[in-house]
Design an enzyme around this catalytic site. Structure first.
Site, PDB file in Angstrom:
ATOM      1  N   SER A 145       0.838  -1.203   0.000  1.00  0.00           N
ATOM      2  CA  SER A 145       0.000   0.000   0.000  1.00  0.00           C
ATOM      3  C   SER A 145       0.874   1.255   0.000  1.00  0.00           C
ATOM      4  O   SER A 145       0.584   2.228  -0.693  1.00  0.00           O
ATOM      5  CB  SER A 145      -0.879   0.014   1.258  1.00  0.00           C
ATOM      6  OG  SER A 145      -1.649  -1.152   1.329  1.00  0.00           O
ATOM      7  N   ILE A 170       4.088 -10.458  -8.377  1.00  0.00           N
ATOM      8  CA  ILE A 170       3.982  -9.950  -9.742  1.00  0.00           C
ATOM      9  C   ILE A 170       3.152 -10.889 -10.622  1.00  0.00           C
ATOM     10  O   ILE A 170       3.557 -12.020 -10.911  1.00  0.00           O
ATOM     11  CB  ILE A 170       5.380  -9.674 -10.343  1.00  0.00           C
ATOM     12  CG1 ILE A 170       6.157  -8.707  -9.425  1.00  0.00           C
ATOM     13  CG2 ILE A 170       5.265  -9.141 -11.765  1.00  0.00           C
ATOM     14  CD1 ILE A 170       5.414  -7.415  -9.055  1.00  0.00           C
ATOM     15  N   THR A 171       1.985 -10.363 -11.034  1.00  0.00           N
ATOM     16  CA  THR A 171       1.096 -11.112 -11.924  1.00  0.00           C
ATOM     17  C   THR A 171       1.784 -11.279 -13.279  1.00  0.00           C
ATOM     18  O   THR A 171       2.376 -10.323 -13.791  1.00  0.00           O
ATOM     19  CB  THR A 171      -0.239 -10.352 -12.097  1.00  0.00           C
ATOM     20  OG1 THR A 171      -0.825 -10.188 -10.815  1.00  0.00           O
ATOM     21  CG2 THR A 171      -1.191 -11.106 -13.006  1.00  0.00           C
ATOM     22  N   GLN A 350     -23.717 -19.953   0.267  1.00  0.00           N
ATOM     23  CA  GLN A 350     -24.762 -20.257   1.257  1.00  0.00           C
ATOM     24  C   GLN A 350     -25.989 -20.873   0.583  1.00  0.00           C
ATOM     25  O   GLN A 350     -26.576 -21.833   1.085  1.00  0.00           O
ATOM     26  CB  GLN A 350     -25.139 -18.961   2.005  1.00  0.00           C
ATOM     27  CG  GLN A 350     -26.011 -19.181   3.218  1.00  0.00           C
ATOM     28  CD  GLN A 350     -25.279 -19.953   4.321  1.00  0.00           C
ATOM     29  OE1 GLN A 350     -24.044 -20.055   4.313  1.00  0.00           O
ATOM     30  NE2 GLN A 350     -26.029 -20.532   5.236  1.00  0.00           N
ATOM     31  N   GLU A 377      -4.262  -3.844  -6.724  1.00  0.00           N
ATOM     32  CA  GLU A 377      -4.440  -2.486  -7.281  1.00  0.00           C
ATOM     33  C   GLU A 377      -5.043  -1.540  -6.231  1.00  0.00           C
ATOM     34  O   GLU A 377      -5.848  -0.661  -6.541  1.00  0.00           O
ATOM     35  CB  GLU A 377      -5.242  -2.520  -8.573  1.00  0.00           C
ATOM     36  CG  GLU A 377      -4.515  -3.362  -9.621  1.00  0.00           C
ATOM     37  CD  GLU A 377      -4.843  -3.016 -11.047  1.00  0.00           C
ATOM     38  OE1 GLU A 377      -5.280  -1.890 -11.313  1.00  0.00           O
ATOM     39  OE2 GLU A 377      -4.629  -3.899 -11.892  1.00  0.00           O
ATOM     40  N   THR A 379      -5.907  -1.877  -1.828  1.00  0.00           N
ATOM     41  CA  THR A 379      -6.899  -2.577  -0.996  1.00  0.00           C
ATOM     42  C   THR A 379      -8.141  -1.689  -0.822  1.00  0.00           C
ATOM     43  O   THR A 379      -8.115  -0.493  -1.139  1.00  0.00           O
ATOM     44  CB  THR A 379      -6.311  -2.867   0.402  1.00  0.00           C
ATOM     45  OG1 THR A 379      -6.011  -1.598   1.015  1.00  0.00           O
ATOM     46  CG2 THR A 379      -5.047  -3.725   0.328  1.00  0.00           C
TER      47      THR A 379
END
Ligand SMILES: Cc1cc2nc3c(=O)[nH]c(=O)nc-3n(C[C@H](O)[C@H](O)[C@H](O)COP(=O)(O)OP(=O)(O)OC[C@H]3O[C@@H](n4cnc5c(N)ncnc54)[C@H](O)[C@@H]3O)c2cc1C
Length: 394
Positions: A145, A170-171, A350, A377, A379
């Site tokens: 952050s 890292i995506t 549920q 990207e 929180t």
């Protein structure tokens, strides 16, 4: 794939003001996702396998270069159409849509906005055409952050910079052809004013990748650490101006957040679609469970939140397309849509009862995938911070 930009007159049709071309575009992407991605998504998630084959198919449809103009081999559509595509691919599988998100908004878009013409010619056709995907390297083991508090350093040596440091989470890590990397270039000023963005090709000596993270959700996507060990990057691969990289990072995330909102929206829509179908089939006490008011109210809440999320996302996308400031609206869209995805996935599990808790039914995966939209990207806490800063500034 072609789609025209949103008309500026009041030629809106349907509840979301989409043109006929945009409706058709959305439907085309949905049909593709249902045909090509839904059948493989469960298995890829189980095996934690990067979806190379379907990424190639997404590239053929133009989904990897949606925001890239035609001259660089992209589809050249608007942000609104980009989010329509994100929504529909995410409906099928969020591991696929995160690849589209990173490639389009976190890598192609900053290259388009801040790159030299040589950088655009070198990287954009390959990224848009699916020759390779890109990665966005901002987060580090001790700065997420608080992103400007990074430790990765880039030291100038002649016509090169030498990069040392570690990026986390890292995506597309290990799967990309180019890494957009942020590193400190000036330690004498506040960090946000001494960071530079670099385009680092995958074959650069000194670039190394960690093992794939074992994740709760989006398990088919690759998430790794990326290590830079005396990585020499030529000066002409600096993106934008030296020491102005943090501005690029933040501007890029503003746009990216609309896409993650759309990812959350797709997950939420799938949760409600699956719940509606199941509740009409499943019987208890001599009735379809859809006959019980408790479930009906839950479905009404899911559908209402989804509508609100969709309107927030489309509005933010339209503001970006119109060139008006949209940072606050992007944060609102991402915040609300990601919390909607969690709400809807939770409700869907549920509603499925015991069948919601096992991996044979789709809602268990939606529940796991939804969570990431509240984290990456920025929180949900950071989105609230961005929104409140805008409010207090007004
Ligand atoms: C699957 C996955 C993929 C990712 N992909 C990428 C990627 O491609 N590139 C990239 O650069 N990063 C990526 N990330 C990193 C992601 O963006 C960060 O995880 C995220 O920004 C949060 O940072 P952190 O994990 O360091 O948490 P921290 O910043 O340590 O936060 C911990 C908690 O404290 C809260 N918090 C922190 N500061 C404040 C504050 N001021 N006020 C209130 N609460 C606060 C946070 O909201 C959070 O709840 C990815 C992460 C994951 C899990």
């Amino acid at each position: 794939m072609t789609a025209t930009a949103q008309p500026t007159d009041v030629a809106y049709r349907g509840p979301y003001g989409l043109s006929e071309e945009q409706e058709l575009f959305k439907r085309t992407v949905h049909e593709f996702a249902e045909r090509e991605i839904v059948p493989v998504a469960h298995d890829l998630d189980e095996k934690e396998e990067f979806p190379r084959a379907t990424i190639s198919k997404m590239a053929e449809l133009g989904l990897l270069g949606l925001l890239v103009p035609d001259e660089y081999g992209g589809a050249g559509v608007s942000t609104l159409e980009y989010v329509l595509a994100m929504e529909e691919i995410s409906w099928a599988d969020a591991s696929h849509s995160v690849v589209i998100s990173v490639n389009n908004s976190l890598v192609c878009e900053p290259i388009l906005r801040f790159g030299t013409s040589e950088q655009k010619r070198r990287f954009l056709p390959a990224l848009a055409g699916g020759e390779y995907v890109g990665a966005y390297c901002l987060s580090e083991p001790t700065s997420g952050s608080d992103a400007s508090n990074m430790s990765t350093m880039a030291v100038r040596e002649g016509d090169h910079y030498v990069l040392n440091g570690t990026k986390s989470w890292i995506t597309n890590g290990g799967e990309s052809g180019v890494y957009l990397v942020y590193a400190v270039t000036d330690t004498s000023v506040a960090r946000a004013r001494g960071i530079t963005a670099f385009l680092v090709p995958a074959e650069t000596p000194g670039l190394r990748f960690g093992a794939k993270e074992k994740k709760l959700g989006i398990r088919a996507s690759s998430t790794t650490q990326v290590f830079f060990e005396d990585c020499r990057v030529p000066h002409d691969l600096v993106l934008g101006n030296v020491d102005e990289g943090f501005r690029i990072a933040m501007a890029t995330l503003d746009g990216g957040r609309i896409g993650i909102g759309a990812q959350a929206l797709g997950i939420a829509q799938r949760a409600v679609d699956e719940s509606m179908r199941y509740s009409k089939d499943r019987e208890a006490f001599g009735h379809a469970i859809a006959d019980f008011q408790g479930l009906q109210w839950r479905m009404a809440d899911m559908a209402t939140r989804i509508e609100a999320a969709r309107l927030l996302i489309y509005r933010a996308a339209r503001m970006k397309d119109a060139g008006t400031p949209f940072s606050q609206q992007a944060s609102m869209a991402k915040l609300f849509a990601s919390e909607t995805a969690m709400f809807c996935a939770h409700a869907a599990v549920q509603m499925f009862g015991g069948y919601g808790f096992v991996r044979d039914y789709p809602v268990e995966k939606l529940f796991r995938d939804a969570k990431i939209t509240e984290i990456y990207e920025g929180t949900s806490e950071i989105q609230r911070l961005v929104i409140s800063r805008h409010l207090l500034r007004e």
